[in-house]
Design a protein around this motif. Structure first.
Motif, mmCIF file in Angstrom:
data_model
loop_
_atom_site.group_PDB
_atom_site.id
_atom_site.type_symbol
_atom_site.label_atom_id
_atom_site.label_comp_id
_atom_site.label_asym_id
_atom_site.label_seq_id
_atom_site.Cartn_x
_atom_site.Cartn_y
_atom_site.Cartn_z
ATOM 1 N N SER A 1 0.698 -1.249 0.441
ATOM 2 C CA SER A 1 -0.015 0.329 -0.405
ATOM 3 C C SER A 1 1.261 1.232 0.243
ATOM 4 N N THR B 1 -1.135 -7.381 -5.498
ATOM 5 C CA THR B 1 -2.546 -6.640 -5.124
ATOM 6 C C THR B 1 -1.366 -5.340 -4.288
ATOM 7 N N GLN B 2 -1.694 -4.145 -4.872
ATOM 8 C CA GLN B 2 -1.509 -2.844 -4.372
ATOM 9 C C GLN B 2 -2.661 -2.134 -4.457
ATOM 10 N N HIS B 3 -2.785 -1.194 -2.733
ATOM 11 C CA HIS B 3 -4.205 -0.199 -3.098
ATOM 12 C C HIS B 3 -4.028 0.733 -3.550
ATOM 13 N N MET B 4 -4.054 0.898 -4.825
ATOM 14 C CA MET B 4 -4.705 1.374 -5.864
ATOM 15 C C MET B 4 -5.508 2.118 -6.760
ATOM 16 N N PRO B 5 -6.312 3.032 -7.100
ATOM 17 C CA PRO B 5 -6.855 3.614 -8.677
ATOM 18 C C PRO B 5 -7.629 2.576 -9.374
ATOM 19 N N ALA B 6 -8.166 2.316 -10.258
ATOM 20 C CA ALA B 6 -8.550 2.725 -11.660
ATOM 21 C C ALA B 6 -7.370 3.519 -12.076
ATOM 22 N N THR C 1 -3.464 1.841 -11.220
ATOM 23 C CA THR C 1 -2.887 0.253 -11.757
ATOM 24 C C THR C 1 -2.027 0.250 -12.896
ATOM 25 N N GLU D 1 -2.494 -5.915 -15.841
ATOM 26 C CA GLU D 1 -3.466 -5.976 -15.110
ATOM 27 C C GLU D 1 -3.925 -7.255 -15.495
ATOM 28 N N GLY E 1 -7.716 -1.806 -9.443
ATOM 29 C CA GLY E 1 -8.262 -0.327 -9.175
ATOM 30 C C GLY E 1 -9.552 -0.703 -8.762
ATOM 31 N N ASP E 2 -10.211 -1.287 -8.456
ATOM 32 C CA ASP E 2 -11.867 -1.088 -7.638
ATOM 33 C C ASP E 2 -12.203 -2.434 -7.620
ATOM 34 N N CYS F 1 -10.955 -1.539 1.540
ATOM 35 C CA CYS F 1 -9.189 -1.226 0.708
ATOM 36 C C CYS F 1 -10.656 -1.971 -1.038
#
Length: 382
Positions: free
Chosen positions: A200, A224-229, A232, A249, A266-267, A292
């Motif tokens: 993250s 899995t990296q906490h990121m939005p669309a 990523t 992706e 992301g999402d 998340c």
């Protein structure tokens, strides 16, 4: 300090941060040059820095700010476009601690509760990290030793000093109590069939470092990296270019192939499912876990269901504790977990959670993680 060329946005960001009694906003300025001038006069833990500004934009101001104070933590803020995602990742490589995508309009920003929560949590976590890195931060300024004595001078401002707006609150950020010693588990004697990585805050920089050592491993790598669309998509492109690992992706239904890396979009949660005797990826809009989506925990649970015990998990720098529950499932199945150590983490939340829970077989500095994973991945098959 909040840095944005829009006075309206600066006000909204400031009010959002001031809603938490542990955050003190000390300055609000309109461009990168003003931010440099302010940092030369004031002690600041965290800067929320817009990318697109007149006079001096965020990316150009970044190295100057870090030169003034190497311990300040900088969060890049930008609207959600491919161009800004690319700039944000370049800023992370240049020393920014994190990024946050801003809603595209003032109306959206006013009602974006998730954005406000994420911004405040990141500022608090990075503020504590800044104070650990430099204990002088957060201390009251020393009074002159004798009547009429001058305080210690600060560097002269660069260029013309523009006025700033200051805000103060009474309560400083309270550090969390220090955890006890970490207990390590024996490393299982196997060659993993799959590698999984969760990260993250500070994760992109850590991923580039780790993956640069894994270009010749034969196992698939799930990230899995906490990121939005949008972010990523750009992250996967940067990994391919910088690390020599073929990365993209994840796509719904695609068969997992060895030697390739897959980033959770992301999402979407990225899960492993078995179809016609093959391990495939599926993307879900199941509810967020640990606030998340994508989240690490559901990815790890699904990997164990598909691959059994031959799983090697690495938890890198990040806020919160996402990955701890999933790592428990991995360890119970006979797999192994590695964690990044605290000194090399931007925020020791996620790796600290698995380490302090006694789930790790090793807790290593960032520079040692990639070679360690590679050694295990290239073991002779048992």
């Amino acid at each position: 300090m909040v840095v944005d060329d829009s006075a309206v946005i600066r006000g909204l960001l400031t009010r959002s941060l001031e809603g938490d009694p542990e955050v003190k906003v000390v300055a609000s300025v309109a461009n990168g040059q003003m931010a440099i001038n302010t940092l030369q006069r004031q002690t600041i833990d965290v800067i929320v820095l817009d990318i697109e500004m007149p006079v001096l934009d965020g990316l150009s101001a970044l190295p100057h700010l870090l030169n003034v104070d190497p311990h300040v933590k900088i969060v890049m803020a930008s609207t959600l476009t491919a161009k800004n995602a690319d700039i944000s990742l370049r800023a992370l490589k240049a020393g920014a601690a994190d990024y946050i995508p801003k809603p595209s309009s003032t109306r959206e920003l006013t009602s974006a509760d998730d954005f406000k929560r994420e911004l405040t949590e990141k500022v608090k976590a990075l503020g504590m990290a800044a104070r650990k890195a430099d204990p002088r931060k957060g201390q009251p300024a020393a009074a002159p030793a004798t009547p009429g004595a001058s305080p210690i001078p600060r560097p002269a401002p660069v260029g013309n000093v523009a006025p700033t707006t200051s805000f103060t609150l009474a309560t400083p950020i309270r550090p969390k109590p220090e955890p006890g010693p970490v207990t390590l588990r024996p490393l299982p004697d196997f060659r993993p069939d799959i590698l999984a990585i969760g990260s993250s805050t500070g994760g992109p920089q850590a991923l580039f470092e780790v993956l640069s050592h894994l270009k010749d491993v034969k196992q698939p790598i799930l990230i899995t990296q906490h990121m939005p669309a949008t972010f990523t998509t750009i992250l996967a492109e940067h990994i391919t270019r910088q690390c020599g690992v073929q990365c993209a992706e994840a796509k719904e239904g695609e068969v997992i192939v060895g030697g390739r890396a897959y980033v959770a979009p992301g999402d979407f949660h990225m899960l492993v499912v078995q179809k016609n005797g093959q391990n495939c990826l599926t993307l879900t809009k199941d509810p967020p876990e640990n606030f998340c989506r994508p989240a690490v925990d559901p990815m790890l649970r699904s990997i164990v269901r598909a691959y059994g015990k031959r799983v090697l998990v690495t938890i890198l720098t990040g806020m919160g504790h996402d990955g701890q529950r999933g790592s428990e499932v991995v360890v119970q199945a006979g797999g192994a977990v590695l964690g990044q150590d605290e000194p090399s983490s931007v925020v020791w939340g996620m790796p600290g959670a698995v380490a302090n829970a006694g789930l790790c077989s090793a807790v290593l500095p960032l520079k040692e993680i990639g070679p360690y994973i590679r050694k295990i991945a290239l073991r002779q098959a048992a």
